[in-house]
Design an enzyme around this catalytic site. Structure first.
Site, PDB file in Angstrom:
ATOM      1  N   LEU A  65     -64.320   0.977 -63.698  1.00 35.42           N
ATOM      2  CA  LEU A  65     -65.245   0.035 -64.332  1.00 35.42           C
ATOM      3  C   LEU A  65     -64.804  -0.283 -65.757  1.00 35.42           C
ATOM      4  O   LEU A  65     -64.011   0.451 -66.348  1.00 35.42           O
ATOM      5  CB  LEU A  65     -66.655   0.652 -64.314  1.00 35.42           C
ATOM      6  CG  LEU A  65     -67.197   0.884 -62.898  1.00 35.42           C
ATOM      7  CD1 LEU A  65     -68.383   1.850 -62.913  1.00 35.42           C
ATOM      8  CD2 LEU A  65     -67.592  -0.441 -62.252  1.00 35.42           C
ATOM      9  N   PRO A  66     -65.351  -1.366 -66.339  1.00 34.45           N
ATOM     10  CA  PRO A  66     -64.849  -1.804 -67.650  1.00 34.45           C
ATOM     11  C   PRO A  66     -65.059  -0.805 -68.792  1.00 34.45           C
ATOM     12  O   PRO A  66     -64.124  -0.551 -69.551  1.00 34.45           O
ATOM     13  CB  PRO A  66     -65.631  -3.094 -67.916  1.00 34.45           C
ATOM     14  CG  PRO A  66     -66.054  -3.586 -66.572  1.00 34.45           C
ATOM     15  CD  PRO A  66     -66.263  -2.358 -65.739  1.00 34.45           C
ATOM     16  N   THR A  97     -61.332   3.652 -68.260  1.00 32.94           N
ATOM     17  CA  THR A  97     -61.011   4.136 -69.607  1.00 32.94           C
ATOM     18  C   THR A  97     -62.277   4.020 -70.445  1.00 32.94           C
ATOM     19  O   THR A  97     -62.713   2.910 -70.769  1.00 32.94           O
ATOM     20  CB  THR A  97     -59.902   3.279 -70.247  1.00 32.94           C
ATOM     21  OG1 THR A  97     -58.739   3.354 -69.432  1.00 32.94           O
ATOM     22  CG2 THR A  97     -59.563   3.790 -71.643  1.00 32.94           C
ATOM     23  N   LYS A 172     -55.576   9.921 -72.704  1.00 32.54           N
ATOM     24  CA  LYS A 172     -55.312   8.477 -72.572  1.00 32.54           C
ATOM     25  C   LYS A 172     -55.434   7.790 -73.941  1.00 32.54           C
ATOM     26  O   LYS A 172     -54.615   6.938 -74.316  1.00 32.54           O
ATOM     27  CB  LYS A 172     -56.322   7.900 -71.565  1.00 32.54           C
ATOM     28  CG  LYS A 172     -56.493   6.406 -71.580  1.00 32.54           C
ATOM     29  CD  LYS A 172     -55.512   5.680 -70.708  1.00 32.54           C
ATOM     30  CE  LYS A 172     -55.693   4.180 -70.840  1.00 32.54           C
ATOM     31  NZ  LYS A 172     -54.664   3.405 -70.233  1.00 32.54           N
ATOM     32  N   LYS A 247     -59.743  -2.551 -77.299  1.00 38.65           N
ATOM     33  CA  LYS A 247     -60.814  -1.669 -76.795  1.00 38.65           C
ATOM     34  C   LYS A 247     -60.386  -0.208 -76.890  1.00 38.65           C
ATOM     35  O   LYS A 247     -61.123   0.654 -77.377  1.00 38.65           O
ATOM     36  CB  LYS A 247     -61.119  -2.030 -75.333  1.00 38.65           C
ATOM     37  CG  LYS A 247     -62.047  -1.057 -74.632  1.00 38.65           C
ATOM     38  CD  LYS A 247     -61.981  -1.171 -73.109  1.00 38.65           C
ATOM     39  CE  LYS A 247     -62.409   0.126 -72.466  1.00 38.65           C
ATOM     40  NZ  LYS A 247     -62.210   0.206 -71.024  1.00 38.65           N
TER      41      LYS A 247
HETATM   42  P1  NAD Z   1     -61.606  -5.734 -64.534  1.00 36.90           P
HETATM   43  O1  NAD Z   1     -62.539  -6.370 -65.504  1.00 36.90           O
HETATM   44  O2  NAD Z   1     -60.551  -6.548 -63.882  1.00 36.90           O
HETATM   45  O3  NAD Z   1     -62.447  -5.019 -63.360  1.00 36.90           O
HETATM   46  C1  NAD Z   1     -63.669  -4.372 -63.534  1.00 36.90           C
HETATM   47  C2  NAD Z   1     -64.508  -4.609 -62.293  1.00 36.90           C
HETATM   48  O4  NAD Z   1     -65.716  -3.835 -62.378  1.00 36.90           O
HETATM   49  C3  NAD Z   1     -64.922  -6.081 -62.122  1.00 36.90           C
HETATM   50  O5  NAD Z   1     -64.477  -6.549 -60.859  1.00 36.90           O
HETATM   51  C4  NAD Z   1     -66.443  -6.032 -62.215  1.00 36.90           C
HETATM   52  O6  NAD Z   1     -67.090  -6.994 -61.375  1.00 36.90           O
HETATM   53  C5  NAD Z   1     -66.734  -4.609 -61.763  1.00 36.90           C
HETATM   54  N1  NAD Z   1     -68.039  -4.096 -62.168  1.00 36.90           N
HETATM   55  C6  NAD Z   1     -68.610  -4.131 -63.398  1.00 36.90           C
HETATM   56  N2  NAD Z   1     -69.828  -3.537 -63.358  1.00 36.90           N
HETATM   57  C7  NAD Z   1     -70.023  -3.138 -62.085  1.00 36.90           C
HETATM   58  C8  NAD Z   1     -71.082  -2.487 -61.405  1.00 36.90           C
HETATM   59  N3  NAD Z   1     -72.207  -2.123 -62.035  1.00 36.90           N
HETATM   60  N4  NAD Z   1     -70.952  -2.226 -60.085  1.00 36.90           N
HETATM   61  C9  NAD Z   1     -69.825  -2.598 -59.439  1.00 36.90           C
HETATM   62  N5  NAD Z   1     -68.783  -3.237 -60.015  1.00 36.90           N
HETATM   63  C10 NAD Z   1     -68.896  -3.501 -61.315  1.00 36.90           C
HETATM   64  O7  NAD Z   1     -60.960  -4.492 -65.317  1.00 36.90           O
HETATM   65  P2  NAD Z   1     -59.601  -3.719 -64.970  1.00 36.90           P
HETATM   66  O8  NAD Z   1     -58.460  -4.372 -65.648  1.00 36.90           O
HETATM   67  O9  NAD Z   1     -59.553  -3.460 -63.494  1.00 36.90           O
HETATM   68  O10 NAD Z   1     -59.865  -2.338 -65.751  1.00 36.90           O
HETATM   69  C11 NAD Z   1     -60.751  -1.348 -65.243  1.00 36.90           C
HETATM   70  C12 NAD Z   1     -60.658  -0.130 -66.150  1.00 36.90           C
HETATM   71  O11 NAD Z   1     -59.301   0.331 -66.171  1.00 36.90           O
HETATM   72  C13 NAD Z   1     -61.037  -0.408 -67.615  1.00 36.90           C
HETATM   73  O12 NAD Z   1     -61.753   0.698 -68.113  1.00 36.90           O
HETATM   74  C14 NAD Z   1     -59.683  -0.582 -68.308  1.00 36.90           C
HETATM   75  O13 NAD Z   1     -59.745  -0.238 -69.684  1.00 36.90           O
HETATM   76  C15 NAD Z   1     -58.833   0.394 -67.509  1.00 36.90           C
HETATM   77  N6  NAD Z   1     -57.386   0.104 -67.504  1.00 36.90           N
HETATM   78  C16 NAD Z   1     -56.942  -1.178 -67.316  1.00 36.90           C
HETATM   79  C17 NAD Z   1     -55.571  -1.432 -67.309  1.00 36.90           C
HETATM   80  C18 NAD Z   1     -55.041  -2.838 -67.101  1.00 36.90           C
HETATM   81  O14 NAD Z   1     -53.837  -3.046 -67.352  1.00 36.90           O
HETATM   82  N7  NAD Z   1     -55.853  -3.777 -66.642  1.00 36.90           N
HETATM   83  C19 NAD Z   1     -54.660  -0.374 -67.482  1.00 36.90           C
HETATM   84  C20 NAD Z   1     -55.138   0.919 -67.627  1.00 36.90           C
HETATM   85  C21 NAD Z   1     -56.519   1.145 -67.637  1.00 36.90           C
END
Ligand code: NAD
Length: 299
Positions: A65-66, A97, A172, A247
């Site tokens: 999740l975000p 994260t 991390k 973030k």
């Molecule tokens: P994203 O915004 O693409 O995906 C997050 C998903 O969570 C969305 O599809 C959203 O609809 C869903 N969501 C939000 N609230 C929800 C709820 N209550 N119930 C169900 N679904 C819900 O984000 P991402 O890029 O996939 O990143 C996810 C996590 O991973 C974050 O914490 C980010 O910091 C971490 N991260 C991302 C990357 C990257 O390169 N994108 C790398 C390492 C870590």
């Protein structure tokens, strides 16, 4: 094979869930976005249309999740929190994260119901999520680590036990703070060389064989056209977004204040990335900070 519920199917969670399906697990998925759910269901997952029904009978519940408020809400919300629906003895793996304090809070609340928990944030980006080569930094007991490792092996290549609950998030945070500092330093050094008449490829080659060698210079060079297949050579598209780095640096500063640590380089990097994001670069790759030091901007 395990029964797994997967919540949060965005850029990272979607491909991670697909890798669990490919490994032969029964995976029930949920996201607020119907499109995200449909995409993973097309690849062999099932869905129940809501998170509560998905976690019924699941041995593992994985969330991606975000931010901390989403993780807190999904598990602990007084009305809809999954804490009241996850079976005793099940294992929650939160790979989002987030701040370590929220991880510890969720772990403690779940423990009272006999539910295990690890924080397991990842490094490796969307490419690593698709390829199944992520690094996982796990916070939890030795027994919890042993239980989650075979599942995480389906989505990653390097699975580290960082320490107790919250330690995965701190690991991390430390890694990404160092990464940002290296990226800023590499960018300003390359721009200094360019401003003084050096060729970026020649200078990169010299520094990467000298004591300035580091990952951002050697494998993710921020100067366009020094390397192929990196975001800088593709107009800073793809890769790891400036907004996400900003973030993560906010989380690093929270951890720094909380532990009364001195992190001057991280603080400066956070300000630079916040400024870069505010100038409209939030969705570009984080190596685009290179442009902040472009000497021709100042002439
Ligand atoms: P994203 O915004 O693409 O995906 C997050 C998903 O969570 C969305 O599809 C959203 O609809 C869903 N969501 C939000 N609230 C929800 C709820 N209550 N119930 C169900 N679904 C819900 O984000 P991402 O890029 O996939 O990143 C996810 C996590 O991973 C974050 O914490 C980010 O910091 C971490 N991260 C991302 C990357 C990257 O390169 N994108 C790398 C390492 C870590």
């Amino acid at each position: 094979m395990a029964n797994i519920a997967f919540i949060g199917l965005g850029n990272m969670g979607g491909p991670m869930a697909v890798n669990l399906v490919k490994a032969g697990h029964q995976v029930c998925v949920f996201d607020l976005s119907e499109q995200a759910v449909a995409h993973v269901v097309e690849q062999g997952a099932s869905t129940q249309g809501n998170a509560i029904d998905c976690v019924q009978g699941a041995e593992f519940i994985i969330s991606m999740l975000p931010a901390g408020k989403h993780v807190d809400g999904v598990y602990l919300n007084a009305e809809s929190g999954l804490i009241n629906h996850i079976a005793k003895g099940a294992m929650v793996i939160d790979s989002s994260t987030i701040d370590a304090a929220t991880s510890k809070k969720v772990a403690a609340a779940l423990a009272q119901k006999g539910i295990d928990f690890v924080d397991a944030p990842v490094s490796g980006g969307v490419g690593g999520a698709v390829a199944g080569t992520l690094s996982f930094m796990v916070g939890g007991s030795e027994a919890e680590f042993t239980k989650v490792k075979p599942i995480l092996d389906n989505m990653g290549k390097n699975i580290f036990h960082a320490g107790a609950h919250g330690a995965g998030q701190i690991a991390k945070t430390c890694n990404n703070m160092l990464l940002s500092v290296l990226m800023v330093g590499t960018s300003e050094a390359l721009q200094l060389g360019l401003a003084n008449g050096l060729d970026a490829k020649v200078l990169s080659n010299i520094m990467s064989k000298s004591s300035g060698s580091n990952w951002t210079l050697d494998l993710y060079n921020p100067c366009p056209d020094v390397m192929e297949n990196v975001p800088s050579s593709n107009d800073y598209q793809g890769g790891f977004m400036v907004d996400l780095m900003a973030k993560d640096l906010g989380l690093a500063m929270d951890a720094s204040v909380g532990s009364q640590s001195s992190t001057p380089m991280g603080a400066l990097a956070r300000s630079l990335y916040a400024m870069h994001a505010a100038a409209g670069n939030g969705s570009k790759d984080f190596s685009s900070i290179f442009n902040l030091f472009n000497h021709s901007n100042n002439k």
